[in-house]
Design a protein around this motif. Structure first.
Motif, PDB file in Angstrom:
ATOM      1  N   GLY A 193       0.804  -1.221   0.000  1.00 36.73           N
ATOM      2  CA  GLY A 193       0.000   0.000   0.000  1.00 36.73           C
ATOM      3  C   GLY A 193       0.830   1.261   0.000  1.00 36.73           C
ATOM      4  N   VAL A 194       1.936   1.262  -0.756  1.00 37.86           N
ATOM      5  CA  VAL A 194       2.825   2.424  -0.778  1.00 37.86           C
ATOM      6  C   VAL A 194       2.075   3.676  -1.243  1.00 37.86           C
ATOM      7  N   VAL A 225      -4.041  -8.176  -2.131  1.00 41.32           N
ATOM      8  CA  VAL A 225      -3.701  -8.425  -0.718  1.00 41.32           C
ATOM      9  C   VAL A 225      -4.307  -7.304   0.121  1.00 41.32           C
ATOM     10  N   PRO A 226      -5.326  -7.612   0.965  1.00 42.70           N
ATOM     11  CA  PRO A 226      -6.048  -6.550   1.675  1.00 42.70           C
ATOM     12  C   PRO A 226      -5.205  -5.775   2.679  1.00 42.70           C
ATOM     13  N   THR A 227      -4.288  -6.452   3.360  1.00 43.61           N
ATOM     14  CA  THR A 227      -3.455  -5.775   4.371  1.00 43.61           C
ATOM     15  C   THR A 227      -1.998  -6.173   4.154  1.00 43.61           C
ATOM     16  N   PRO A 228      -1.053  -5.263   4.443  1.00 40.16           N
ATOM     17  CA  PRO A 228       0.363  -5.588   4.273  1.00 40.16           C
ATOM     18  C   PRO A 228       0.758  -6.796   5.117  1.00 40.16           C
ATOM     19  N   SER A 284       4.665  -0.645   7.632  1.00 46.42           N
ATOM     20  CA  SER A 284       3.419   0.076   7.395  1.00 46.42           C
ATOM     21  C   SER A 284       3.484   0.801   6.051  1.00 46.42           C
ATOM     22  N   PRO A 285       2.348   1.130   5.448  1.00 43.79           N
ATOM     23  CA  PRO A 285       2.363   1.902   4.195  1.00 43.79           C
ATOM     24  C   PRO A 285       3.119   3.225   4.331  1.00 43.79           C
ATOM     25  N   ARG A 334       6.325   4.048   2.104  1.00 43.71           N
ATOM     26  CA  ARG A 334       6.270   5.219   1.230  1.00 43.71           C
ATOM     27  C   ARG A 334       7.493   6.104   1.437  1.00 43.71           C
ATOM     28  N   ALA A 335       7.912   6.264   2.687  1.00 39.66           N
ATOM     29  CA  ALA A 335       9.089   7.082   2.975  1.00 39.66           C
ATOM     30  C   ALA A 335      10.350   6.487   2.353  1.00 39.66           C
TER      31      ALA A 335
END
Length: 286
Positions: free
Chosen positions: A127-128, A135-138, A162-163, A167-168
């Motif tokens: 979920g980036v 896949v619903p959750t990482p 975590s997303p 993302r970072a």
């Protein structure tokens, strides 16, 4: 003697796909090698961005747009108008670069040694930029814990990123792509730039879900992403479809070789092979 023409054997077509087409440094040696091994082959060089646009199957196809094609090792960016790449360039990294950034982050921040495949799965489904469609959750990234005592075998470990954390790590890799988009638009003619700005960005290859929205935020250009049916860099279906469409639009012509039959050479060859008795030079022609 009669003169006839035939299709040189073997007859075939070789298609080379490369960013920048003939300007790519690897194309000329590849063409030379093909012609050395297969002299009769018809060699067609296709620009990667042109093939990507053709394979995207857009209806209607924009007069011009900026194609951002990603593979395992790099991302190519090109302004494409019609069937021509007007300006383009490359950024190293690709999907492997994104996965490697996650691997290094896991080692530095979580003391976990993970492989590239596990890291890439985390990038795709983490979920980036947008939630994964499959896949619903990482899920966790599996690997081995890094310890100071260097005990082997290492203890297995897992970390769930975590997303926001992902993302970072991943987002900075898109800054060079943004810079390249700006560069190719500066290099293109004004009218083409106007058309490409309206046509926006076309993302092909295994881009992350939501990468189109991220690039729109960074560039201000509308963007769309063509989803590959598979991983993309192992089987780049959009490029295969594009090449097929381009060849259908303009089929390569076979090589026609004009050949004049020389009877004296043929007779000499038969003599060398023992299939014709040598001519007695003292005998009368009559």
């Amino acid at each position: 003697m009669t003169k006839r023409a035939w299709l040189s054997a073997p007859i075939g077509s070789v298609v080379l796909v490369a960013p920048g087409a003939g300007a790519h440094p690897g194309v000329e040696p590849a063409v030379d090698k093909v012609q050395e091994l297969w002299p009769a082959a018809v060699v067609t060089v296709v620009d990667e961005a042109v093939a990507a646009l053709a394979g995207a199957g857009l209806d209607p196809e924009p007069a011009a747009c900026v194609v951002v094609h990603q593979d395992g090792l790099r991302t190519s960016v090109a302004v494409v108008a019609g069937r021509e790449a007007i300006a383009g360039g490359l950024v190293a990294g690709g999907t492997r670069g994104l996965a490697q950034a996650v691997v290094e982050h896991l080692r530095a921040e979580h003391r976990l040694d993970a492989g590239l495949e596990s890291a890439w799965a985390a990038v795709v489904h983490g979920g980036v930029f947008a939630p994964s469609s499959t896949v619903p959750t990482p899920g966790p990234v599996y690997g081995s814990m890094i310890t100071e005592d260097r005990v082997f075998p290492r203890q297995p470990g897992e970390v769930t990123l975590s997303p926001t954390e992902l993302r970072a790590v991943v987002a900075p890799a898109y800054q060079p792509v943004v810079g390249l988009v700006e560069q190719v638009l500066r290099e293109a003619p004004p009218e083409t730039v106007r058309q490409a700005t309206a046509g926006g960005l076309l993302l092909t290859g295994p881009h992350l879900p939501g990468a189109e929205d991220h690039l729109t935020d960074l560039t201000g250009l509308p963007a769309r992403r063509v989803v590959e049916p598979t991983a993309g860099f192992h089987d780049p279906q959009v490029l295969l479809d594009g090449v097929a469409r381009l060849l259908a639009e303009k089929p390569p012509a076979p090589v026609i070789v004009e050949h004049r039959i020389d009877l004296s050479e043929k007779l000499q060859l038969l003599e060398k092979l023992g299939l014709r008795l040598p001519r007695d030079l003292n005998a009368d022609d009559g």
